[in-house]
Write a protein that holds these residues in place. Structure first.
Motif, PDB file in Angstrom:
ATOM      1  N   LEU A  54       0.820  -1.216   0.000  1.00 28.24           N
ATOM      2  CA  LEU A  54       0.000   0.000   0.000  1.00 28.24           C
ATOM      3  C   LEU A  54       0.855   1.269   0.000  1.00 28.24           C
ATOM      4  O   LEU A  54       0.406   2.311  -0.476  1.00 28.24           O
TER       5      LEU A  54
ATOM      6  N   ALA B  10       1.511   2.845  -3.362  1.00 26.96           N
ATOM      7  CA  ALA B  10       0.214   3.257  -3.908  1.00 26.96           C
ATOM      8  C   ALA B  10      -0.291   4.512  -3.204  1.00 26.96           C
ATOM      9  O   ALA B  10      -0.875   5.397  -3.838  1.00 26.96           O
ATOM     10  N   LEU B  11      -0.068   4.598  -1.895  1.00 28.64           N
ATOM     11  CA  LEU B  11      -0.449   5.797  -1.152  1.00 28.64           C
ATOM     12  C   LEU B  11       0.406   6.990  -1.574  1.00 28.64           C
ATOM     13  O   LEU B  11      -0.093   8.111  -1.695  1.00 28.64           O
TER      14      LEU B  11
ATOM     15  N   ARG C 181      -0.718   8.880  -4.379  1.00 26.98           N
ATOM     16  CA  ARG C 181      -1.842   9.767  -4.033  1.00 26.98           C
ATOM     17  C   ARG C 181      -1.398  10.875  -3.082  1.00 26.98           C
ATOM     18  O   ARG C 181      -2.208  11.472  -2.389  1.00 26.98           O
TER      19      ARG C 181
ATOM     20  N   GLU D 190      -9.818   2.890  -0.958  1.00 20.46           N
ATOM     21  CA  GLU D 190      -9.996   3.085  -2.404  1.00 20.46           C
ATOM     22  C   GLU D 190      -9.030   2.198  -3.189  1.00 20.46           C
ATOM     23  O   GLU D 190      -9.423   1.581  -4.183  1.00 20.46           O
ATOM     24  N   ILE D 191      -7.772   2.143  -2.745  1.00 22.34           N
ATOM     25  CA  ILE D 191      -6.752   1.341  -3.428  1.00 22.34           C
ATOM     26  C   ILE D 191      -7.126  -0.140  -3.394  1.00 22.34           C
ATOM     27  O   ILE D 191      -7.098  -0.825  -4.422  1.00 22.34           O
TER      28      ILE D 191
ATOM     29  N   GLU E 181      -9.921  -0.919  -5.705  1.00 17.80           N
ATOM     30  CA  GLU E 181      -9.439  -1.003  -7.098  1.00 17.80           C
ATOM     31  C   GLU E 181      -8.763  -2.344  -7.343  1.00 17.80           C
ATOM     32  O   GLU E 181      -8.980  -2.979  -8.386  1.00 17.80           O
ATOM     33  N   TRP E 182      -7.923  -2.777  -6.382  1.00 22.47           N
ATOM     34  CA  TRP E 182      -7.250  -4.069  -6.529  1.00 22.47           C
ATOM     35  C   TRP E 182      -8.255  -5.215  -6.583  1.00 22.47           C
ATOM     36  O   TRP E 182      -8.089  -6.164  -7.341  1.00 22.47           O
TER      37      TRP E 182
END
Length: 70
Positions: free
Chosen positions: A19, A22-23, A26, A57-58, A61-62
């Motif tokens: 994560l 990915a964070l 953002r 949200e991530i 999406e995954w």
């Protein structure tokens, strides 16, 4: 455990540490300790709320990507 993120990650075969990049995409900077404490509910701050919301949200999406490829 808000959003059941840890459970959902396990179901996808992913790890919490995935994560972090990915964070960062953002614009949310965190580290493994802060992320873990946030997901456990130990940290409760405006930043922790941003982390939780974005992580949800991530992972969503995954999950959607996983369903498409399954």
């Amino acid at each position: 455990m808000p959003f059941r993120i840890k459970v959902r990650l396990a179901e996808l075969g992913r790890k919490q540490v995935e994560l972090i990049p990915a964070l960062e995409k953002r614009q949310i900077k965190t580290n493994p300790s802060e992320l873990s404490n946030t997901l456990k509910g130990v940290l409760q701050s405006p930043k922790a709320e941003k982390i939780l919301s974005a992580a949800n949200e991530i992972v969503t999406e995954w999950e959607q990507e996983h369903r498409k490829t399954s």
